[in-house]
Design a protein around this motif. Structure first.
Motif, PDB file in Angstrom:
ATOM      1  N   LEU A 100      32.048  55.724  61.663  1.00 59.32           N
ATOM      2  CA  LEU A 100      30.879  56.439  62.172  1.00 59.32           C
ATOM      3  C   LEU A 100      29.765  55.419  62.395  1.00 59.32           C
ATOM      4  O   LEU A 100      29.449  54.630  61.498  1.00 59.32           O
ATOM      5  CB  LEU A 100      30.431  57.487  61.144  1.00 59.32           C
ATOM      6  CG  LEU A 100      29.069  58.139  61.360  1.00 59.32           C
ATOM      7  CD1 LEU A 100      29.027  58.958  62.639  1.00 59.32           C
ATOM      8  CD2 LEU A 100      28.702  59.027  60.178  1.00 59.32           C
ATOM      9  N   LEU A 101      29.205  55.413  63.594  1.00 60.63           N
ATOM     10  CA  LEU A 101      28.031  54.579  63.876  1.00 60.63           C
ATOM     11  C   LEU A 101      26.859  55.509  64.126  1.00 60.63           C
ATOM     12  O   LEU A 101      26.990  56.497  64.852  1.00 60.63           O
ATOM     13  CB  LEU A 101      28.279  53.711  65.118  1.00 60.63           C
ATOM     14  CG  LEU A 101      29.321  52.598  64.964  1.00 60.63           C
ATOM     15  CD1 LEU A 101      29.522  51.877  66.280  1.00 60.63           C
ATOM     16  CD2 LEU A 101      28.907  51.609  63.885  1.00 60.63           C
ATOM     17  N   SER A 102      25.717  55.190  63.533  1.00 59.48           N
ATOM     18  CA  SER A 102      24.583  56.099  63.632  1.00 59.48           C
ATOM     19  C   SER A 102      23.287  55.323  63.826  1.00 59.48           C
ATOM     20  O   SER A 102      23.051  54.314  63.171  1.00 59.48           O
ATOM     21  CB  SER A 102      24.496  56.932  62.347  1.00 59.48           C
ATOM     22  OG  SER A 102      23.314  57.693  62.339  1.00 59.48           O
ATOM     23  N   ARG A 103      22.449  55.819  64.742  1.00 58.71           N
ATOM     24  CA  ARG A 103      21.118  55.227  64.891  1.00 58.71           C
ATOM     25  C   ARG A 103      20.215  55.659  63.734  1.00 58.71           C
ATOM     26  O   ARG A 103      19.280  54.971  63.381  1.00 58.71           O
ATOM     27  CB  ARG A 103      20.474  55.704  66.201  1.00 58.71           C
ATOM     28  CG  ARG A 103      21.112  55.118  67.451  1.00 58.71           C
ATOM     29  CD  ARG A 103      20.369  55.662  68.665  1.00 58.71           C
ATOM     30  NE  ARG A 103      20.959  55.286  69.929  1.00 58.71           N
ATOM     31  CZ  ARG A 103      20.649  54.175  70.598  1.00 58.71           C
ATOM     32  NH1 ARG A 103      19.795  53.325  70.102  1.00 58.71           N
ATOM     33  NH2 ARG A 103      21.204  53.928  71.763  1.00 58.71           N
ATOM     34  N   ASP A 104      20.511  56.826  63.187  1.00 58.16           N
ATOM     35  CA  ASP A 104      19.703  57.334  62.075  1.00 58.16           C
ATOM     36  C   ASP A 104      20.270  56.820  60.758  1.00 58.16           C
ATOM     37  O   ASP A 104      21.474  56.614  60.640  1.00 58.16           O
ATOM     38  CB  ASP A 104      19.731  58.872  62.061  1.00 58.16           C
ATOM     39  CG  ASP A 104      19.238  59.433  63.382  1.00 58.16           C
ATOM     40  OD1 ASP A 104      18.261  58.883  63.920  1.00 58.16           O
ATOM     41  OD2 ASP A 104      19.837  60.406  63.879  1.00 58.16           O
ATOM     42  N   PRO A 105      19.413  56.650  59.753  1.00 56.35           N
ATOM     43  CA  PRO A 105      19.910  56.193  58.446  1.00 56.35           C
ATOM     44  C   PRO A 105      20.939  57.157  57.884  1.00 56.35           C
ATOM     45  O   PRO A 105      20.849  58.363  58.084  1.00 56.35           O
ATOM     46  CB  PRO A 105      18.649  56.174  57.572  1.00 56.35           C
ATOM     47  CG  PRO A 105      17.516  56.075  58.535  1.00 56.35           C
ATOM     48  CD  PRO A 105      17.952  56.778  59.781  1.00 56.35           C
ATOM     49  N   HIS A 138      23.711  52.045  61.645  1.00 54.92           N
ATOM     50  CA  HIS A 138      24.292  52.244  60.316  1.00 54.92           C
ATOM     51  C   HIS A 138      25.764  52.577  60.516  1.00 54.92           C
ATOM     52  O   HIS A 138      26.123  53.246  61.479  1.00 54.92           O
ATOM     53  CB  HIS A 138      23.585  53.394  59.596  1.00 54.92           C
ATOM     54  CG  HIS A 138      22.135  53.124  59.353  1.00 54.92           C
ATOM     55  ND1 HIS A 138      21.647  52.699  58.142  1.00 54.92           N
ATOM     56  CD2 HIS A 138      21.062  53.202  60.186  1.00 54.92           C
ATOM     57  CE1 HIS A 138      20.327  52.524  58.243  1.00 54.92           C
ATOM     58  NE2 HIS A 138      19.960  52.824  59.468  1.00 54.92           N
ATOM     59  N   GLN A 139      26.584  52.141  59.562  1.00 56.63           N
ATOM     60  CA  GLN A 139      28.027  52.309  59.745  1.00 56.63           C
ATOM     61  C   GLN A 139      28.663  52.838  58.466  1.00 56.63           C
ATOM     62  O   GLN A 139      28.308  52.425  57.371  1.00 56.63           O
ATOM     63  CB  GLN A 139      28.641  50.941  60.090  1.00 56.63           C
ATOM     64  CG  GLN A 139      30.151  50.961  60.157  1.00 56.63           C
ATOM     65  CD  GLN A 139      30.715  49.573  60.457  1.00 56.63           C
ATOM     66  OE1 GLN A 139      29.996  48.661  60.808  1.00 56.63           O
ATOM     67  NE2 GLN A 139      32.011  49.416  60.306  1.00 56.63           N
ATOM     68  N   VAL A 140      29.612  53.769  58.637  1.00 55.83           N
ATOM     69  CA  VAL A 140      30.442  54.195  57.511  1.00 55.83           C
ATOM     70  C   VAL A 140      31.902  54.117  57.961  1.00 55.83           C
ATOM     71  O   VAL A 140      32.245  54.645  59.017  1.00 55.83           O
ATOM     72  CB  VAL A 140      30.124  55.639  57.057  1.00 55.83           C
ATOM     73  CG1 VAL A 140      31.078  56.052  55.940  1.00 55.83           C
ATOM     74  CG2 VAL A 140      28.696  55.745  56.559  1.00 55.83           C
ATOM     75  N   THR A 141      32.711  53.432  57.181  1.00 56.91           N
ATOM     76  CA  THR A 141      34.129  53.262  57.522  1.00 56.91           C
ATOM     77  C   THR A 141      34.990  54.022  56.525  1.00 56.91           C
ATOM     78  O   THR A 141      34.797  53.886  55.319  1.00 56.91           O
ATOM     79  CB  THR A 141      34.500  51.764  57.457  1.00 56.91           C
ATOM     80  OG1 THR A 141      33.610  51.046  58.310  1.00 56.91           O
ATOM     81  CG2 THR A 141      35.929  51.533  57.917  1.00 56.91           C
ATOM     82  N   LYS A 142      35.899  54.814  57.029  1.00 58.53           N
ATOM     83  CA  LYS A 142      36.832  55.537  56.157  1.00 58.53           C
ATOM     84  C   LYS A 142      38.254  55.183  56.597  1.00 58.53           C
ATOM     85  O   LYS A 142      38.575  55.281  57.783  1.00 58.53           O
ATOM     86  CB  LYS A 142      36.663  57.054  56.293  1.00 58.53           C
ATOM     87  CG  LYS A 142      35.264  57.555  55.958  1.00 58.53           C
ATOM     88  CD  LYS A 142      35.060  57.699  54.470  1.00 58.53           C
ATOM     89  CE  LYS A 142      33.709  58.349  54.182  1.00 58.53           C
ATOM     90  NZ  LYS A 142      33.305  58.208  52.788  1.00 58.53           N
ATOM     91  N   VAL A 143      39.076  54.798  55.634  1.00 61.24           N
ATOM     92  CA  VAL A 143      40.476  54.508  55.936  1.00 61.24           C
ATOM     93  C   VAL A 143      41.322  55.567  55.235  1.00 61.24           C
ATOM     94  O   VAL A 143      41.065  55.912  54.089  1.00 61.24           O
ATOM     95  CB  VAL A 143      40.864  53.102  55.420  1.00 61.24           C
ATOM     96  CG1 VAL A 143      42.320  52.812  55.724  1.00 61.24           C
ATOM     97  CG2 VAL A 143      39.982  52.060  56.074  1.00 61.24           C
ATOM     98  N   ARG A 144      42.298  56.100  55.935  1.00 60.86           N
ATOM     99  CA  ARG A 144      43.149  57.128  55.323  1.00 60.86           C
ATOM    100  C   ARG A 144      44.520  57.053  55.981  1.00 60.86           C
ATOM    101  O   ARG A 144      44.741  56.228  56.861  1.00 60.86           O
ATOM    102  CB  ARG A 144      42.526  58.516  55.498  1.00 60.86           C
ATOM    103  CG  ARG A 144      42.166  58.811  56.943  1.00 60.86           C
ATOM    104  CD  ARG A 144      41.350  60.069  57.110  1.00 60.86           C
ATOM    105  NE  ARG A 144      41.042  60.255  58.530  1.00 60.86           N
ATOM    106  CZ  ARG A 144      40.665  61.396  59.045  1.00 60.86           C
ATOM    107  NH1 ARG A 144      40.527  62.452  58.290  1.00 60.86           N
ATOM    108  NH2 ARG A 144      40.399  61.499  60.328  1.00 60.86           N
ATOM    109  N   TYR A 145      45.400  57.923  55.594  1.00 56.12           N
ATOM    110  CA  TYR A 145      46.710  57.989  56.242  1.00 56.12           C
ATOM    111  C   TYR A 145      46.801  59.243  57.083  1.00 56.12           C
ATOM    112  O   TYR A 145      46.266  60.286  56.733  1.00 56.12           O
ATOM    113  CB  TYR A 145      47.844  57.982  55.200  1.00 56.12           C
ATOM    114  CG  TYR A 145      48.214  56.583  54.813  1.00 56.12           C
ATOM    115  CD1 TYR A 145      49.200  55.894  55.494  1.00 56.12           C
ATOM    116  CD2 TYR A 145      47.530  55.919  53.808  1.00 56.12           C
ATOM    117  CE1 TYR A 145      49.526  54.597  55.166  1.00 56.12           C
ATOM    118  CE2 TYR A 145      47.845  54.614  53.483  1.00 56.12           C
ATOM    119  CZ  TYR A 145      48.850  53.955  54.163  1.00 56.12           C
ATOM    120  OH  TYR A 145      49.156  52.656  53.851  1.00 56.12           O
TER     121      TYR A 145
END
Length: 202
Positions: A122-127, A82-89
């Motif tokens: 963030l990469l995660s094996r868990d949901p 599972h992946q979450v991508t955050k873009v910021r400055y």
């Protein structure tokens, strides 16, 4: 500025933008000069040998593309992440030192604040929570024909929105438009009905 030399660059430390991270999560800080192979060897060891469930890749400025490359390699190798991508400055502080100070002249050092785009993935094996912004579910498992399997998997699952995010490479579009140009003269009635339907929809 020709007499000034950059002495050091420092990043402002900021907490990772993900809720509920385990305190011991590994953050891979990707730099412009980092070797992808070294990064991946370390990251894979964390996930496979040490059994980490989650890992974060972060990079800013010119290292952003390298950060994304590392993430894509890891998703291919491990699968089901599972992946979450955050873009910021982020603010970088550059300190420049005057190499040739004039007597009674300006200060010896200059500090420059630079805002640069930064990415955290963030990469995660868990949901993970699928409702948070930047979430991507694991890709369906696919065989050796990666791109083809991926496209087919996406079409069959009916989630066309995911497919839309990945535009077709230009050659396909050129071929499609050429085919259409060839077919139109053969079937004038066909093109008329499409025009009619289009007008009707409007």
């Amino acid at each position: 500025m020709e007499n000034f030399r950059k002495v050091r660059t420092s990043e402002e430390e900021s907490p990772l933008p993900f809720p509920n991270l385990p305190p011991d999560v590994v953050e891979m800080k990707v730099k412009e000069g980092s070797k992808i192979r070294n990064l991946m060897n370390f990251a894979m060891a964390q996930m496979e040998l040490k059994g980490s469930r989650q890992i974060v890749f972060s990079g800013c400025g010119r290292a952003v593309t390298k950060t994304i490359t590392c993430v894509e390699i890891m998703k291919r190798k491990l699968g089901g992440l599972h992946q979450v991508t955050k873009v910021r400055y982020k603010t970088l502080l550059e300190v420049w030192e005057n190499q040739d100070p004039l007597p009674g002249g300006p200060a010896q050092n200059l500090t420059v604040h630079k805002n640069v785009p930064s990415i955290c993935i963030l990469l995660s094996r868990d949901p993970l929570d699928p409702n948070q912004t930047g979430y991507q579910p694991p890709e369906p498992p696919h065989g050796p024909e990666m791109q083809l399997g991926e496209a087919a998997g996406e079409d069959m699952s009916g989630s066309s929105t995911k497919g839309l995010k990945r535009p077709l490479p230009p050659p396909c579009q050129e071929l499609l438009s050429k085919k259409l140009q060839v077919q139109v003269p053969d079937s004038p009635s066909g093109s008329e009905t499409t025009n009619h339907q289009l007008n009707h929809h409007h």
